[in-house]
Design a protein around this motif. Structure first.
Motif, PDB file in Angstrom:
ATOM      1  N   GLY A 180     -50.782 -17.000  43.467  1.00 55.30           N
ATOM      2  CA  GLY A 180     -51.466 -17.761  42.432  1.00 55.30           C
ATOM      3  C   GLY A 180     -50.519 -18.713  41.717  1.00 55.30           C
ATOM      4  N   LEU A 181     -51.051 -19.360  40.699  1.00 57.21           N
ATOM      5  CA  LEU A 181     -50.277 -20.324  39.921  1.00 57.21           C
ATOM      6  C   LEU A 181     -49.405 -19.597  38.900  1.00 57.21           C
ATOM      7  N   GLU A 182     -48.176 -20.037  38.796  1.00 61.95           N
ATOM      8  CA  GLU A 182     -47.214 -19.468  37.863  1.00 61.95           C
ATOM      9  C   GLU A 182     -46.818 -20.567  36.869  1.00 61.95           C
ATOM     10  N   PHE A 183     -47.156 -20.386  35.609  1.00 63.48           N
ATOM     11  CA  PHE A 183     -46.843 -21.376  34.576  1.00 63.48           C
ATOM     12  C   PHE A 183     -45.330 -21.499  34.389  1.00 63.48           C
ATOM     13  N   LEU A 184     -44.870 -22.741  34.305  1.00 65.86           N
ATOM     14  CA  LEU A 184     -43.446 -22.978  34.086  1.00 65.86           C
ATOM     15  C   LEU A 184     -43.172 -23.564  32.706  1.00 65.86           C
ATOM     16  N   ILE A 185     -43.793 -24.719  32.424  1.00 63.22           N
ATOM     17  CA  ILE A 185     -43.473 -25.419  31.189  1.00 63.22           C
ATOM     18  C   ILE A 185     -44.639 -26.320  30.789  1.00 63.22           C
ATOM     19  N   TYR A 186     -44.761 -26.558  29.481  1.00 63.02           N
ATOM     20  CA  TYR A 186     -45.834 -27.391  28.934  1.00 63.02           C
ATOM     21  C   TYR A 186     -45.237 -28.390  27.952  1.00 63.02           C
ATOM     22  N   PHE A 187     -45.651 -29.647  28.090  1.00 59.77           N
ATOM     23  CA  PHE A 187     -45.267 -30.708  27.160  1.00 59.77           C
ATOM     24  C   PHE A 187     -46.525 -31.229  26.460  1.00 59.77           C
ATOM     25  N   GLN A 188     -46.412 -31.490  25.172  1.00 65.88           N
ATOM     26  CA  GLN A 188     -47.506 -32.105  24.428  1.00 65.88           C
ATOM     27  C   GLN A 188     -46.908 -33.156  23.503  1.00 65.88           C
ATOM     28  N   GLY A 189     -47.122 -34.418  23.854  1.00 67.80           N
ATOM     29  CA  GLY A 189     -46.637 -35.513  23.032  1.00 67.80           C
ATOM     30  C   GLY A 189     -45.161 -35.373  22.736  1.00 67.80           C
ATOM     31  N   ASN A 190     -44.831 -35.502  21.458  1.00 72.95           N
ATOM     32  CA  ASN A 190     -43.435 -35.403  21.039  1.00 72.95           C
ATOM     33  C   ASN A 190     -43.072 -34.029  20.494  1.00 72.95           C
ATOM     34  N   SER A 191     -44.014 -33.063  20.666  1.00 71.54           N
ATOM     35  CA  SER A 191     -43.729 -31.704  20.196  1.00 71.54           C
ATOM     36  C   SER A 191     -42.711 -31.029  21.097  1.00 71.54           C
ATOM     37  N   ALA A 192     -42.076 -29.995  20.567  1.00 75.14           N
ATOM     38  CA  ALA A 192     -41.135 -29.226  21.385  1.00 75.14           C
ATOM     39  C   ALA A 192     -41.893 -28.583  22.542  1.00 75.14           C
ATOM     40  N   PRO A 193     -41.379 -28.675  23.754  1.00 74.49           N
ATOM     41  CA  PRO A 193     -42.083 -28.103  24.903  1.00 74.49           C
ATOM     42  C   PRO A 193     -42.094 -26.578  24.868  1.00 74.49           C
ATOM     43  N   ASP A 194     -43.091 -26.015  25.503  1.00 70.89           N
ATOM     44  CA  ASP A 194     -43.161 -24.574  25.700  1.00 70.89           C
ATOM     45  C   ASP A 194     -42.477 -24.265  27.032  1.00 70.89           C
ATOM     46  N   LYS A 195     -41.282 -23.710  26.956  1.00 72.32           N
ATOM     47  CA  LYS A 195     -40.487 -23.438  28.158  1.00 72.32           C
ATOM     48  C   LYS A 195     -40.569 -21.974  28.573  1.00 72.32           C
ATOM     49  N   SER A 196     -41.533 -21.257  28.017  1.00 72.49           N
ATOM     50  CA  SER A 196     -41.547 -19.805  28.178  1.00 72.49           C
ATOM     51  C   SER A 196     -41.702 -19.345  29.622  1.00 72.49           C
ATOM     52  N   GLY A 197     -42.205 -20.222  30.498  1.00 68.56           N
ATOM     53  CA  GLY A 197     -42.412 -19.824  31.880  1.00 68.56           C
ATOM     54  C   GLY A 197     -41.261 -20.117  32.816  1.00 68.56           C
ATOM     55  N   LEU A 198     -40.259 -20.799  32.359  1.00 69.52           N
ATOM     56  CA  LEU A 198     -39.135 -21.125  33.240  1.00 69.52           C
ATOM     57  C   LEU A 198     -38.444 -19.830  33.660  1.00 69.52           C
ATOM     58  N   PRO A 199     -38.271 -19.614  34.977  1.00 69.48           N
ATOM     59  CA  PRO A 199     -37.788 -18.313  35.456  1.00 69.48           C
ATOM     60  C   PRO A 199     -36.313 -18.054  35.220  1.00 69.48           C
ATOM     61  N   SER A 200     -35.506 -19.093  35.091  1.00 72.93           N
ATOM     62  CA  SER A 200     -34.076 -18.894  34.848  1.00 72.93           C
ATOM     63  C   SER A 200     -33.496 -20.169  34.269  1.00 72.93           C
ATOM     64  N   ASP A 201     -32.243 -20.090  33.843  1.00 70.22           N
ATOM     65  CA  ASP A 201     -31.610 -21.279  33.248  1.00 70.22           C
ATOM     66  C   ASP A 201     -31.241 -22.312  34.302  1.00 70.22           C
ATOM     67  N   ARG A 202     -31.525 -22.021  35.567  1.00 69.94           N
ATOM     68  CA  ARG A 202     -31.314 -23.043  36.593  1.00 69.94           C
ATOM     69  C   ARG A 202     -32.441 -24.078  36.569  1.00 69.94           C
ATOM     70  N   PHE A 203     -33.526 -23.731  35.892  1.00 69.29           N
ATOM     71  CA  PHE A 203     -34.694 -24.608  35.822  1.00 69.29           C
ATOM     72  C   PHE A 203     -34.692 -25.351  34.483  1.00 69.29           C
ATOM     73  N   SER A 204     -34.958 -26.641  34.540  1.00 72.36           N
ATOM     74  CA  SER A 204     -35.104 -27.416  33.319  1.00 72.36           C
ATOM     75  C   SER A 204     -36.095 -28.534  33.580  1.00 72.36           C
ATOM     76  N   ALA A 205     -36.659 -29.050  32.521  1.00 72.53           N
ATOM     77  CA  ALA A 205     -37.609 -30.153  32.655  1.00 72.53           C
ATOM     78  C   ALA A 205     -37.465 -31.076  31.474  1.00 72.53           C
ATOM     79  N   GLU A 206     -37.733 -32.344  31.746  1.00 67.05           N
ATOM     80  CA  GLU A 206     -37.661 -33.365  30.709  1.00 67.05           C
ATOM     81  C   GLU A 206     -38.926 -34.202  30.762  1.00 67.05           C
ATOM     82  N   ARG A 207     -39.254 -34.736  29.628  1.00 66.08           N
ATOM     83  CA  ARG A 207     -40.339 -35.710  29.581  1.00 66.08           C
ATOM     84  C   ARG A 207     -40.034 -36.686  28.462  1.00 66.08           C
ATOM     85  N   THR A 208     -40.120 -37.939  28.765  1.00 67.24           N
ATOM     86  CA  THR A 208     -39.870 -38.965  27.761  1.00 67.24           C
ATOM     87  C   THR A 208     -41.210 -39.436  27.208  1.00 67.24           C
TER      88      THR A 208
END
Lengths: 117, 112
Positions: free
Chosen positions: A42-70
């Motif tokens: 199934g689908l595994e949530f990783l990260i959520y971005f909403q506008g300029n708010s702080a992203p929800d990174k709670s699904g990232l499985p390890s510190d090897r994973f990161s995401a950015e959005r401008t």
């Protein structure tokens, strides 16, 4: 754009290399999600971005994973020092936030299939 | 904790039959519920979105219903076709929360 666009569609890499996946959401969609889907799973949530708010990174499985959005545009998901267990399809989705009358409908890209050898 | 369950996990029916896919959720405080289809190796395609204030939505041969009080949604597919073969997923948005809770999906096979 007309839909959510993801690139590359396929990526084969060697264990230990870094990879970057890109998502271009639907124009005007301020919310953006990244999911991971392993083969037959199934689908595994990783990260959520909403506008300029702080992203929800709670699904990232390890510190090897990161995401950015401008702002409200393109997002990149970076996986450092890839492992074979990272092999999966990485899906991006976007929608309007839930405080709009037409909110909620989620649109997905075709995904980026990552294979780590 | 909200949980979403889809039954059956797999379904195989002859072409032309009408069929019903089920989605149940444990917490009725949802904002909306969405049905998707996923073809093998592809992303997800949105089929129908039902807001919490609505009872049903229709699109072509598809009809989705929502009964919040009983924690159920059904996806009705009329006159099934081989092209309907796919995995069907439902997901609920929690009230005023962007997080979606996903069912595991029903894999549908329509036999010609």
């Amino acid at each position: 754009g007309a839909g959510v666009s993801q690139s590359p569609s396929n990526k084969v890499t060697e264990k230990g290399k870094d990879v970057e996946l890109r998502c271009d959401p639907i124009s005007g969609h301020t919310a953006l999600y990244w999911y991971r889907q392993r083969l037959g799973q199934g689908l595994e949530f990783l990260i959520y971005f909403q506008g300029n708010s702080a992203p929800d990174k709670s699904g990232l499985p390890s510190d090897r994973f990161s995401a950015e959005r401008t702002g409200e545009s393109v997002s990149t998901l970076t996986i450092q020092r890839t492992q074979q267990e990272d092999s999966a399809v990485y899906l991006c989705a976007s929608n309007h936030p839930l405080d709009r009358d037409d909110s909620g409908e989620l649109f997905f890209g075709e995904g980026s299939r990552l294979t780590v050898l | 904790k909200q949980e979403v369950t889809q039954i059956p996990a797999a379904l195989s029916v002859p072409e032309g039959e009408n069929l019903v896919l089920n989605c149940s959720f444990t917490d009725s405080a949802i904002y909306n519920l969405q049905w998707f289809r996923q073809d093998p190796g592809k992303g997800l395609t949105s089929l129908l979105l039902i807001q919490s204030s609505q009872r049903e939505q229709t699109s072509g041969r598809l009809n989705a219903s929502l009964d919040k009080s009983s924690g159920r949604s059904t996806l009705y597919i009329a006159a099934s076709q081989p092209g309907d073969s796919a995995t069907y997923l439902c997901a609920v948005n929690l009230d005023s929360n962007y997080q979606l809770i996903w069912g595991a999906g029903t894999k549908l096979i329509i036999k010609p």
